[in-house]
Write an enzyme that holds these catalytic residues in place. Structure first.
Site, PDB file in Angstrom:
ATOM      1  N   MET A   2       0.819  -1.207   0.000  1.00  0.00           N
ATOM      2  CA  MET A   2       0.000   0.000   0.000  1.00  0.00           C
ATOM      3  C   MET A   2       0.853   1.257   0.000  1.00  0.00           C
ATOM      4  O   MET A   2       0.532   2.231  -0.679  1.00  0.00           O
ATOM      5  CB  MET A   2      -0.948  -0.014   1.211  1.00  0.00           C
ATOM      6  CG  MET A   2      -2.017  -1.070   1.141  1.00  0.00           C
ATOM      7  SD  MET A   2      -3.195  -1.016   2.521  1.00  0.00           S
ATOM      8  CE  MET A   2      -2.148  -1.544   3.883  1.00  0.00           C
ATOM      9  N   ASP A  44      11.324   3.540   4.858  1.00  0.00           N
ATOM     10  CA  ASP A  44      11.161   2.105   5.098  1.00  0.00           C
ATOM     11  C   ASP A  44      12.479   1.575   5.643  1.00  0.00           C
ATOM     12  O   ASP A  44      13.486   2.299   5.679  1.00  0.00           O
ATOM     13  CB  ASP A  44      10.790   1.378   3.795  1.00  0.00           C
ATOM     14  CG  ASP A  44       9.913   0.156   4.028  1.00  0.00           C
ATOM     15  OD1 ASP A  44      10.302  -0.699   4.840  1.00  0.00           O
ATOM     16  OD2 ASP A  44       8.839   0.063   3.397  1.00  0.00           O
ATOM     17  N   VAL A  54      10.520   3.115  12.164  1.00  0.00           N
ATOM     18  CA  VAL A  54       9.498   4.023  12.693  1.00  0.00           C
ATOM     19  C   VAL A  54       9.402   3.989  14.213  1.00  0.00           C
ATOM     20  O   VAL A  54       8.813   4.903  14.821  1.00  0.00           O
ATOM     21  CB  VAL A  54       8.108   3.733  12.079  1.00  0.00           C
ATOM     22  CG1 VAL A  54       8.106   3.998  10.596  1.00  0.00           C
ATOM     23  CG2 VAL A  54       7.642   2.305  12.394  1.00  0.00           C
ATOM     24  N   ASN A  87       1.956   4.401   7.429  1.00  0.00           N
ATOM     25  CA  ASN A  87       1.520   3.172   6.780  1.00  0.00           C
ATOM     26  C   ASN A  87       2.285   1.943   7.276  1.00  0.00           C
ATOM     27  O   ASN A  87       1.773   0.831   7.202  1.00  0.00           O
ATOM     28  CB  ASN A  87       1.705   3.337   5.265  1.00  0.00           C
ATOM     29  CG  ASN A  87       1.309   2.126   4.479  1.00  0.00           C
ATOM     30  OD1 ASN A  87       0.138   1.893   4.215  1.00  0.00           O
ATOM     31  ND2 ASN A  87       2.292   1.327   4.079  1.00  0.00           N
ATOM     32  N   TYR A 138      -2.186  -7.611  16.928  1.00  0.00           N
ATOM     33  CA  TYR A 138      -2.391  -6.708  15.794  1.00  0.00           C
ATOM     34  C   TYR A 138      -3.599  -5.813  16.043  1.00  0.00           C
ATOM     35  O   TYR A 138      -3.537  -4.593  15.814  1.00  0.00           O
ATOM     36  CB  TYR A 138      -2.584  -7.546  14.533  1.00  0.00           C
ATOM     37  CG  TYR A 138      -2.749  -6.763  13.257  1.00  0.00           C
ATOM     38  CD1 TYR A 138      -1.670  -6.114  12.671  1.00  0.00           C
ATOM     39  CD2 TYR A 138      -3.985  -6.698  12.617  1.00  0.00           C
ATOM     40  CE1 TYR A 138      -1.811  -5.414  11.487  1.00  0.00           C
ATOM     41  CE2 TYR A 138      -4.138  -6.005  11.437  1.00  0.00           C
ATOM     42  CZ  TYR A 138      -3.058  -5.360  10.870  1.00  0.00           C
ATOM     43  OH  TYR A 138      -3.216  -4.668   9.697  1.00  0.00           O
ATOM     44  N   VAL A 171      -6.019  -6.832   1.556  1.00  0.00           N
ATOM     45  CA  VAL A 171      -5.418  -6.138   0.422  1.00  0.00           C
ATOM     46  C   VAL A 171      -4.277  -7.009  -0.117  1.00  0.00           C
ATOM     47  O   VAL A 171      -3.529  -7.612   0.658  1.00  0.00           O
ATOM     48  CB  VAL A 171      -4.893  -4.745   0.824  1.00  0.00           C
ATOM     49  CG1 VAL A 171      -4.264  -4.043  -0.369  1.00  0.00           C
ATOM     50  CG2 VAL A 171      -6.025  -3.895   1.394  1.00  0.00           C
TER      51      VAL A 171
END
Length: 258
Positions: free
Chosen positions: A19, A38, A62, A88, A153, A186
């Site tokens: 995504m 990333d 992150v 994301n 999650y 997805v």
């Protein structure tokens, strides 16, 4: 012809694939300068090179505040500003509650939840100073419900949903909009669309298929552009009807955890 993001600068985490990659490509097509962040350096560099001059790859864990501080400072120095942040980056983790080590729980939380927090925290002073900005936090349908085997999650994605609403309430008067996107299945490395089990599961949804990354990217474009100028604190579901039509069962493989 004017593009939807002409003159904008966007930072997108988890942008080396899936995504995040689709968001980066679409935002660049719509006129934005895009910073792809990333830890998958080879993939990220390849995507940025393929996009061209509008894309810039940066290594970012992150979960580390110092990395966020460097990214934001260097982006402002290089590109002048940050208009859009898409949080994301995330990891998926299947495990039964009683067999989940604390270190696994904290690893998911540090990336999915803490990473989102740090992104919002670090970019906020700059966006306040320029009195505008759009923060888009990618949660999940598991930030709206619960699925067998996805407790960790779900915990992280419910937190992203809650942080989004609190940040929207706090930052709206500063001209900063904060919204969350809640994808269902997805077609990415997390949920490969060519996997027979994934295909069989998502045939049960009203639209009868796995979603594609560009369909989530289109929602991000709406929220990042002036099309979404009166939207803040919202949760935008991109799931083929899974949640509204109450398909509450677990993902393929989760039955083994029962």
């Amino acid at each position: 012809m004017n593009k939807l993001l002409d003159g904008k600068v966007a930072v997108i985490t988890g942008a080396a694939r899936g995504m995040g990659e689709s968001e980066a490509r679409l935002f660049a097509e719509q006129g934005a300068q895009v910073v792809l962040a990333d830890i998958l350096d080879d993939e990220g560099e390849t995507v940025a090179q393929d996009i061209g001059d509008a894309a810039h790859y940066v290594h970012l864990d992150v979960s580390q505040e110092e990395g966020w501080q460097c990214l934001v400072a260097n982006t402002i120095k290089r590109l002048g500003k940050i208009d859009i942040l898409i949080n994301n980056a995330a990891v998926l983790h299947f495990s039964a509650l009683e067999h989940t080590p604390l270190e696994d729980y904290m690893r998911v939380i540090s990336i999915n939840q803490v990473g989102t927090f740090l992104g919002m925290k670090t970019v906020t002073p700059h966006m306040k100073e320029k009195k505008s900005g759009s923060i888009i936090n990618v949660s999940s349908v598991d930030g709206l419900k619960g699925s067998n085997g996805l407790l960790v999650y779900a915990a992280s994605k419910w937190a992203v949903r809650g942080m989004t609403k609190a940040a929207a309430a706090e930052l709206g008067h500063s001209g900063i909009r904060v919204n969350s996107i809640h994808p269902g299945g997805v077609n990415t490395a997390m949920s490969p669309g060519d996997d027979p089990g994934v295909q069989a599961y998502f045939k049960k949804t009203p639209l009868g298929r796995v979603g594609e990354p560009n369909e989530v990217a289109n929602m991000a474009l709406f929220l990042g552009s002036e099309m979404g100028s009166y939207c803040t604190g919202g949760e935008y579901v991109v799931d083929g009807g899974m949640v509204p039509c109450e398909l509450m069962v677990g993902l393929p493989g989760a039955e083994a955890l029962s």
